[in-house]
Every structure is written in structure tokens, then in C-alpha cells.
Design a protein around this motif. Sequence first.
Motif, PDB file in Angstrom:
ATOM      1  N   TRP A  54      -3.617  -2.702  -7.402  1.00  0.00           N
ATOM      2  CA  TRP A  54      -4.547  -2.612  -6.461  1.00  0.00           C
ATOM      3  C   TRP A  54      -3.614  -2.653  -5.531  1.00  0.00           C
ATOM      4  CZ3 TRP A  54      -4.261  -7.773  -8.447  1.00  0.00           C
ATOM      5  CH2 TRP A  54      -2.956  -8.464  -7.257  1.00  0.00           C
ATOM      6  N   ALA A  55      -4.448  -2.025  -4.584  1.00  0.00           N
ATOM      7  CA  ALA A  55      -3.887  -1.726  -2.717  1.00  0.00           C
ATOM      8  C   ALA A  55      -4.570  -1.645  -1.732  1.00  0.00           C
ATOM      9  CB  ALA A  55      -3.152  -0.343  -2.563  1.00  0.00           C
ATOM     10  N   VAL A  56      -4.792  -1.823  -0.776  1.00  0.00           N
ATOM     11  CA  VAL A  56      -5.515  -1.227   0.651  1.00  0.00           C
ATOM     12  C   VAL A  56      -5.081  -0.022   1.384  1.00  0.00           C
ATOM     13  CG1 VAL A  56      -6.294  -2.505   2.858  1.00  0.00           C
ATOM     14  CG2 VAL A  56      -6.091  -3.974   1.003  1.00  0.00           C
ATOM     15  N   THR A  57      -5.880   1.006   1.556  1.00  0.00           N
ATOM     16  CA  THR A  57      -5.430   2.018   1.607  1.00  0.00           C
ATOM     17  C   THR A  57      -6.266   2.573   3.239  1.00  0.00           C
ATOM     18  OG1 THR A  57      -7.215   3.040   1.104  1.00  0.00           O
ATOM     19  CG2 THR A  57      -4.756   3.053   0.460  1.00  0.00           C
ATOM     20  N   ARG A  58      -6.127   3.252   4.271  1.00  0.00           N
ATOM     21  CA  ARG A  58      -7.369   3.596   5.191  1.00  0.00           C
ATOM     22  C   ARG A  58      -7.936   4.544   4.188  1.00  0.00           C
ATOM     23  NH1 ARG A  58      -7.035   2.246  10.696  1.00  0.00           N
ATOM     24  NH2 ARG A  58      -8.125   4.161  11.274  1.00  0.00           N
TER      25      ARG A  58
ATOM     26  N   GLU B  76      -0.669   6.324   2.978  1.00  0.00           N
ATOM     27  CA  GLU B  76      -0.219   5.516   1.974  1.00  0.00           C
ATOM     28  C   GLU B  76      -1.014   3.415   1.972  1.00  0.00           C
ATOM     29  OE1 GLU B  76       2.640   5.463  -0.060  1.00  0.00           O
ATOM     30  OE2 GLU B  76       2.379   8.018   1.034  1.00  0.00           O
ATOM     31  N   PRO B  77      -0.544   3.058   1.062  1.00  0.00           N
ATOM     32  CA  PRO B  77      -1.139   1.551   0.583  1.00  0.00           C
ATOM     33  C   PRO B  77      -0.467   1.271   2.019  1.00  0.00           C
ATOM     34  CG  PRO B  77      -0.590   2.295  -1.196  1.00  0.00           C
ATOM     35  CD  PRO B  77      -0.222   3.421  -0.044  1.00  0.00           C
TER      36      PRO B  77
ATOM     37  N   ARG C 256      -1.269  -8.356   3.090  1.00  0.00           N
ATOM     38  CA  ARG C 256      -1.487  -9.697   2.544  1.00  0.00           C
ATOM     39  C   ARG C 256      -2.752  -9.406   1.177  1.00  0.00           C
ATOM     40  NH1 ARG C 256      -4.812 -13.597   3.272  1.00  0.00           N
ATOM     41  NH2 ARG C 256      -4.363 -12.859   4.999  1.00  0.00           N
ATOM     42  N   SER C 257      -2.672  -9.021   0.193  1.00  0.00           N
ATOM     43  CA  SER C 257      -4.352  -9.048  -0.978  1.00  0.00           C
ATOM     44  C   SER C 257      -3.617  -9.740  -1.911  1.00  0.00           C
ATOM     45  CB  SER C 257      -4.840  -7.653  -0.351  1.00  0.00           C
ATOM     46  OG  SER C 257      -3.748  -6.575  -1.494  1.00  0.00           O
ATOM     47  N   ASP C 258      -5.014 -10.138  -2.330  1.00  0.00           N
ATOM     48  CA  ASP C 258      -5.276 -11.126  -3.859  1.00  0.00           C
ATOM     49  C   ASP C 258      -6.662 -10.898  -4.296  1.00  0.00           C
ATOM     50  OD1 ASP C 258      -3.709 -11.968  -5.486  1.00  0.00           O
ATOM     51  OD2 ASP C 258      -4.102 -14.168  -4.681  1.00  0.00           O
ATOM     52  N   LEU C 259      -6.085 -10.477  -5.572  1.00  0.00           N
ATOM     53  CA  LEU C 259      -7.142 -10.535  -6.663  1.00  0.00           C
ATOM     54  C   LEU C 259      -6.751 -11.633  -7.812  1.00  0.00           C
ATOM     55  CD1 LEU C 259      -8.929  -8.577  -7.805  1.00  0.00           C
ATOM     56  CD2 LEU C 259      -6.843  -7.844  -9.113  1.00  0.00           C
TER      57      LEU C 259
END
Length: 180
Positions: free
Chosen positions: A102-106, A115-116, A120-123
Motif C-alpha cells: 500500500w502507499a500514500v500518494t498525492r 510517487e508514493p 509512516r503508514s501501517d495496515l
Amino acid sequence: MNKLIRAAAVLAAGAALPLLHSPSAHAESVAVADPADAAASDADIRKVRVNHAARTVYTRIEVEDLDIASSQAGVTIWFDADGSRPGPEYQIGVPLFEGADWAVTRSSRWQSVGEPRSCRSDLTFLPGQDAVRVEVGRGCLGRPNNLRVSVRMTEQVSPSNVVRDWVPSRRHFLPWVVRD
């Protein structure tokens, strides 16, 4: 006497202005139930809860039947951190199955751009609760004091049948959530 009554009315109206902002529209967390409206998918969203904590935004999504071993469904969470601009500024795409990234993007016009983000992110899968918990660091979202989210589940149940479930509805947001 009329000037005194008018002055009192103006003062009373001014004192009431803060009350015009609904406290239920701004809270540290919000939870919304979703009806069984994507029955063709076991990943039909049933409830979304957003908690805007001091350092992390937590989004908990409950589905009808979370089967992380065989699901093909995914969820996109859009984050609107700037109410003066239309649409969300960030998004994260998360699988509802094990073994995927998974990735956070604009986000621009409800589409992932660039780009990602390196943040910090978690699942966390909660199969016993038919839920998934997504954590995104506030720094990843520009450290907003208020934010709101929109959620969409997508699953291709057959080559010609793609099921989508939006919460609250297509390209609409849950109420604003204030950082606690």
C-alpha cells in the motif's frame, strides 16, 4: 429604549454565533454505518470510523466478510485536508488481502499523482472483527488540524462485473474530524 433592546439583540446574536457551528460536525472521531449495498462482494463496507489523533489518522473499515486469504478487493481512502480546495489532497490504496503493498500518494481530481510519499503508514488486518485498520502519520497528510475522508471499496468479482462501494457516497466526504 429601542437602542438598548437593539444593542442587547446584537450582543445576543454575537454570543450565539459560535453555537451556529454544529459540534457534531467537528469531532475527534466520526463513525458511519453503511448499508448492505454491494451484496455481490464479501467486502461490502459496513462501517467506517476515523480517529484524528495527535500524530496519526486512524481509519477502521468493517466489511461484511473479511477473507484475507482469497479476497481480490481493495479500498481507497481519500483525505481532504484543505476545505478551500475541491477534492482530496492525499489518498492511500490498501488491499483487503495479505501479501500486497500500500502507499500514500498525492491526489488530484480523485486520482493518485506522483510517487508514493515516504512517510509512516501501517495496515492491520482484524479478521475476527471483519475489519482492517489503516494508520497514516499526520505528517504524511500535511499535518492538518481538520480533515475528512471518503472511502471506496473495489472488487472485480468476474471479468465483466466490478463492484464498488462508496462511503458515504460517490466522491462525498464524511464529516470533518478535528485533531485531538
